[in-house]
Design a protein around this motif. Structure first.
Motif, PDB file in Angstrom:
ATOM      1  N   TYR A 101      43.098  41.912  26.814  1.00 54.51           N
ATOM      2  CA  TYR A 101      43.579  43.008  27.220  1.00 54.51           C
ATOM      3  C   TYR A 101      45.113  43.111  27.489  1.00 54.51           C
ATOM      4  CZ  TYR A 101      38.817  43.922  28.914  1.00 54.51           C
ATOM      5  OH  TYR A 101      37.612  44.037  28.937  1.00 54.51           O
ATOM      6  N   LYS A 103      46.912  40.510  27.913  1.00 55.10           N
ATOM      7  CA  LYS A 103      47.629  39.586  28.813  1.00 55.10           C
ATOM      8  C   LYS A 103      48.854  38.646  28.149  1.00 55.10           C
ATOM      9  CE  LYS A 103      46.233  35.050  31.523  1.00 55.10           C
ATOM     10  NZ  LYS A 103      45.111  34.235  31.956  1.00 55.10           N
ATOM     11  N   LEU A 104      49.843  38.508  28.502  1.00 59.35           N
ATOM     12  CA  LEU A 104      50.980  37.780  27.911  1.00 59.35           C
ATOM     13  C   LEU A 104      51.109  36.444  28.695  1.00 59.35           C
ATOM     14  CD1 LEU A 104      53.705  40.599  27.143  1.00 59.35           C
ATOM     15  CD2 LEU A 104      51.884  39.628  25.661  1.00 59.35           C
TER      16      LEU A 104
ATOM     17  N   LEU B  45      51.874  35.067  36.266  1.00 61.34           N
ATOM     18  CA  LEU B  45      50.975  36.225  36.366  1.00 61.34           C
ATOM     19  C   LEU B  45      49.949  36.129  37.313  1.00 61.34           C
ATOM     20  CD1 LEU B  45      49.736  38.947  35.180  1.00 61.34           C
ATOM     21  CD2 LEU B  45      48.386  37.283  33.623  1.00 61.34           C
ATOM     22  N   TYR B  48      45.562  40.869  36.794  1.00 64.16           N
ATOM     23  CA  TYR B  48      45.704  42.167  35.924  1.00 64.16           C
ATOM     24  C   TYR B  48      44.507  42.935  36.034  1.00 64.16           C
ATOM     25  CZ  TYR B  48      43.787  39.880  31.671  1.00 64.16           C
ATOM     26  OH  TYR B  48      43.221  39.359  30.831  1.00 64.16           O
ATOM     27  N   ILE B  55      40.594  41.870  35.872  1.00 64.07           N
ATOM     28  CA  ILE B  55      40.149  41.546  34.677  1.00 64.07           C
ATOM     29  C   ILE B  55      40.101  40.062  35.087  1.00 64.07           C
ATOM     30  CG2 ILE B  55      40.258  40.783  32.430  1.00 64.07           C
ATOM     31  CD1 ILE B  55      38.957  43.728  33.101  1.00 64.07           C
ATOM     32  N   ASP B  56      41.253  39.482  35.571  1.00 63.60           N
ATOM     33  CA  ASP B  56      41.707  38.016  35.886  1.00 63.60           C
ATOM     34  C   ASP B  56      42.457  37.795  36.951  1.00 63.60           C
ATOM     35  OD1 ASP B  56      43.093  35.311  33.530  1.00 63.60           O
ATOM     36  OD2 ASP B  56      42.144  35.376  35.665  1.00 63.60           O
ATOM     37  N   SER B  58      42.874  34.894  38.227  1.00 61.81           N
ATOM     38  CA  SER B  58      42.968  33.341  38.300  1.00 61.81           C
ATOM     39  C   SER B  58      44.412  32.657  38.779  1.00 61.81           C
ATOM     40  CB  SER B  58      42.681  32.533  37.086  1.00 61.81           C
ATOM     41  OG  SER B  58      43.570  33.063  35.931  1.00 61.81           O
TER      42      SER B  58
END
Lengths: 116, 111
Positions: A101, A103-104, B45, B48, B55-56, B58
Motif C-alpha cells: 500500500y 508504505k515507505l 511511521l 497508515y 492497514i498497519d 505496528s
C-alpha cells in the motif's frame, strides 16, 4: 542497520558546487524515492526511480539506482543556498504476494548546507 | 489544491492531558499515513490507512495512541494520556501513485 541509510550524515558545500548523497538499503524494492525537508516543514517529494530504471533526471537532480548493490545516489548540480535542507531516501519494498500500500521506509537523512 | 492540512500547527499541553491531532488529506488520495519525527529517532511511521481502513498500526508506540479515519477527508491521531516523551513533530501524509504528500506537521510539546 535500517533500510534506507543515507551517507554522509552531513554535507557542507559552497554555492555552485555539486552535492552527492548516497543511500543504501537491504531488501528488494519496487521503487526508491528522494524527499527534501526544509527546517520546520514537511517532507517534499523530489523524484521516484523504479527498480527497473538505472538513472533519472529532474532539473538539477540526477538519481541513480544500482539494484545489484542495493544503493542509490542523488546528485544536485550547481547547488544554491536554497537547496539547504535535509534529504531523505525512502524505499518502497517489493512484496512477494502481498501489497505494501505504498508504505515507505525512510532513512535518517543527509543534512545539506550550501553556503552562499 | 491546498495540500495536506494539519491542525493544530503547534500544541503545548501538560502531562496527562488528551491531545487530538487532525489531518485532511488531499482529495482523491486513498492512502493516509501518520508519522512522528524526533531528533533521536528520526521519522517513524505510526499507522497508515487505505480507503479509510487501518492497514498497519505496528508503529503505534503504546495503547495511549489511537487513530481513526471516519471518512476519506479526515483523520485523527489521539494521545491519551500524553507524556513528555510524546513531544515531537507529527506529520500526516496522503498518497497517490506511490508518492506521499506531507502536511506541515503538528509540533507537540508535552510539559
Amino acid at each position: 542497520s535500517q533500510q534506507g541509510e543515507e551517507d554522509p550524515q552531513a554535507l557542507s558545500i559552497q554555492e555552485g558546487e555539486n552535492a552527492t548523497m548516497n543511500c543504501s538499503y537491504k531488501t528488494s524494492i519496487n521503487n526508491l524515492q528522494w524527499y527534501r525537508q526544509n527546517s520546520g516543514r514537511g517532507l517534499v517529494h523530489l523524484i521516484l526511480i523504479r527498480s527497473n530504471e538505472r538513472e533519472k533526471h529532474s532539473g538539477r537532480l540526477r538519481v541513480t539506482l544500482d539494484t545489484s548493490k542495493k544503493s542509490s545516489s542523488l546528485l544536485i548540480t550547481a547547488s544554491r543556498a536554497a537547496d539547504t535542507a535535509s534529504y531523505f531516501c525512502a524505499t518502497d519494498p517489493a512484496n512477494a504476494g502481498g501489497t505494501s500500500y505504498g508504505k515507505l521506509t525512510f532513512g535518517q537523512g543527509t543534512i545539506l548546507t550550501v553556503h552562499p | 489544491d491546498a495540500g495536506v492540512i494539519q491542525s493544530p500547527r503547534h500544541e503545548v499541553t501538560e502531562m496527562g492531558q488528551e491531545v487530538t491531532l487532525r489531518c485532511k488529506p488531499i482529495s482523491g488520495h486513498n492512502s493516509l499515513f501518520w508519522y512522528r519525527q524526533t531528533m533521536m529517532r528520526g521519522l517513524e511511521l505510526l499507522i497508515y490507512f487505505n480507503n479509510n481502513v487501518p492497514i498497519d498500526d505496528s508503529g503505534m508506540p503504546e495503547d495511549r495512541f489511537s487513530a481513526k479515519m471516519p471518512n476519506a477527508s479526515f483523520s485523527t491521531l489521539k494521545i491519551q494520556p500524553s507524556e513528555p516523551r510524546d513531544s515531537a513533530v507529527y506529520f500526516c501524509a496522503s498518497m497517490v501513485s506511490r508518492t506521499q504528500y506531507f502536511g506541515p506537521g503538528t509540533r507537540l510539546l508535552v510539559l
